[in-house]
Scaffold this active site. Sequence first.
Site, PDB file in Angstrom:
ATOM      1  N   TYR A  79      39.121  47.032  31.165  1.00  0.00           N
ATOM      2  CA  TYR A  79      38.862  45.621  30.889  1.00  0.00           C
ATOM      3  C   TYR A  79      39.526  45.183  29.587  1.00  0.00           C
ATOM      4  CZ  TYR A  79      36.333  41.253  30.114  1.00  0.00           C
ATOM      5  OH  TYR A  79      36.021  39.933  29.882  1.00  0.00           O
ATOM      6  N   LYS A 102      42.914  42.751  28.983  1.00  0.00           N
ATOM      7  CA  LYS A 102      42.808  41.549  28.148  1.00  0.00           C
ATOM      8  C   LYS A 102      43.835  41.588  27.020  1.00  0.00           C
ATOM      9  CE  LYS A 102      39.488  39.410  30.279  1.00  0.00           C
ATOM     10  NZ  LYS A 102      39.771  38.155  30.999  1.00  0.00           N
TER      11      LYS A 102
END
Length: 238
Positions: free
Chosen positions: A139, A143
Amino acid sequence: MAAAGGGGGGGSNGRACFVLGASGQTGRALLRELLARRLFARVTLVGRRRLSLSEEAGAAVEQAVVDFERLSEHAAAFQGHDVGFCCLGTTRAKAGADGFVRVDRDYVAQAAELARAGGCKHFVLQSSRGANQHSPFLYLRVKGEVENLVQAVGFDRCTILRPAVLLCKRQESRPVEWMAQQFLGVVAWVFPTAYSVPVETVARAMVASVLQPGKGKVEVLENGAIHELGKAVPQQGT
């Protein structure tokens, strides 16, 4: 870049913006904020499906339905906007690892490229606290990667927001998430800017980033700065 609507009183000055991810919690809060303040003469929602809006909101909003798998065929949806807001994202649980990467990185990066080609000057990206392209966690790594890709597009101005845990009232029932949010709500009362942030505050900060002069070509706002900037534009009715 000139501020949209001046110092905070509103007024569209004929400017236009688009919103990616308006169906999500932050996106919906952002749309409410934009419509309430009337900062833009034209607000375009770019998404895979049309959203049901109130009659009043619908009259002020255009909707462009696109196929994100063939986004290059929808360049017209990104034409003629001064500002682009991006709240687009999914979760690994919903889309799987590959699907998450495709949505949160690839779709966003390609949309940014189309927006820049279409004349967009300022791109405002909702990222995440801890975003880092070298992170061992998927994650945070994704990002960080999308932050770099968006910056590389070459907007006149790029604002990246890195909120911590988002506090919101979801439409769908997620018992574990609900329990976590109750706990974080208490923590937020004691440490209001440390570990969480309401989606409404993120939305106000996104708007405030457009209203205020930039501090450089690329500006990264961490959670504490989001809280502060979210206070810079008074809430409606205050």
